[in-house]
Motif scaffolding. Sequence first.
Motif, mmCIF file in Angstrom:
data_model
loop_
_atom_site.group_PDB
_atom_site.id
_atom_site.type_symbol
_atom_site.label_atom_id
_atom_site.label_comp_id
_atom_site.label_asym_id
_atom_site.label_seq_id
_atom_site.Cartn_x
_atom_site.Cartn_y
_atom_site.Cartn_z
ATOM 1 N N TYR A 107 7.171 77.165 26.397
ATOM 2 C CA TYR A 107 6.542 78.391 25.915
ATOM 3 C C TYR A 107 7.514 79.561 25.857
ATOM 4 N N ARG A 108 8.788 79.271 26.087
ATOM 5 C CA ARG A 108 9.851 80.242 25.810
ATOM 6 C C ARG A 108 10.566 79.870 24.512
ATOM 7 N N ASP A 109 10.019 78.898 23.795
ATOM 8 C CA ASP A 109 10.579 78.445 22.517
ATOM 9 C C ASP A 109 9.503 78.580 21.446
ATOM 10 N N LEU B 204 12.655 89.654 29.531
ATOM 11 C CA LEU B 204 12.347 88.454 30.309
ATOM 12 C C LEU B 204 13.457 88.179 31.329
ATOM 13 N N SER C 86 13.197 88.323 35.461
ATOM 14 C CA SER C 86 13.595 87.166 36.269
ATOM 15 C C SER C 86 14.522 87.571 37.406
ATOM 16 N N LEU D 156 5.409 84.256 24.601
ATOM 17 C CA LEU D 156 6.812 84.191 25.005
ATOM 18 C C LEU D 156 7.062 84.856 26.352
ATOM 19 N N LEU D 157 6.426 85.993 26.574
ATOM 20 C CA LEU D 157 6.720 86.785 27.761
ATOM 21 C C LEU D 157 5.742 86.545 28.906
ATOM 22 N N GLU E 212 13.933 88.911 24.918
ATOM 23 C CA GLU E 212 14.785 88.084 25.766
ATOM 24 C C GLU E 212 15.394 88.920 26.892
ATOM 25 N N GLN F 113 3.575 85.223 31.835
ATOM 26 C CA GLN F 113 3.350 84.187 32.834
ATOM 27 C C GLN F 113 1.857 84.002 33.011
#
Length: 279
Positions: free
Chosen positions: A234-236, A186, A190, A208-209, A183, A211
């Motif tokens: 896709y972050r869950d 990521l 961002s 999760l990570l 987290e 792109q």
Amino acid sequence: MKLIEALPIVLSCQNLSKSFRGRHKQETVVLADINLEIRKGSFVTILGQSGGGKSTLLKLLGGFLPPSSGNVLFNGQSLKNNTPDIGMIFQDHNLYPWMTVEQNVGFGFRIKGEKPGNYKHLVHEILDTVGLSHARKLYPHQLSGGMRQRVAIARSIVVKPTVLLLDEPFSALDVQLRRRLQEFLLALWSEMNTTMILVTHNVEEAILLGQKLVVVGSNPGRIVEEMTISDIQYRDRYHPDFLHVQRYLESVLEGNLKEQGDNYYEEVLAISRIQKINS
């Protein structure tokens, strides 16, 4: 989430292969016919089983290894050697035990011969960004495993590389700490314009990570799958779409996709809305 298709290409591989010679001069092909484009500011995850050549590919992308054939282009130019514009973080944090956190993070400036007054404010800024301002006078042995990895990331990021390569940086950490650092990474990506390329054998982490997600097969290593991942689910890791794609990628890695049926991937696309590249 950045729109990956609109970004310029920063790194690319053209028919890239890598072989190594053993003790008896026997040649082993580790990677074969790798063609890959990585766009500036994107987060790419490279997924594959242990021993499949993922780390070798990462070192080729960073100019740490020469290709046996083919080419690596960095900003359109052939990459012959490592450059300060491409940083790398390994599984082991590789911090200097006799240096404080602040000194470790500023080491890249120090070896360039810059005076502390010219870069100290940058070190303090990045330590604040990674949440370690309070620990700047501590030594590595006084830090937790997660803090040491954050120091390693800060040391690489502070010199503002165009590309940051990460070779399974969280593999030695326990599950909860690994998830917190995922987290953190990521969120850091961002906020910054650094292209990140992370190698992992963990399917969950790759989804999760990433792109953009690249799957490398084994014996020899070849790209067997590419996909872009843009939707928020896709972050869950508990979302049904996430689990569906995870199941598909596990099948790809195990090489038993045919057992799922000919229409399985079409079902993945329909349900998850992931865009497959080069379909």
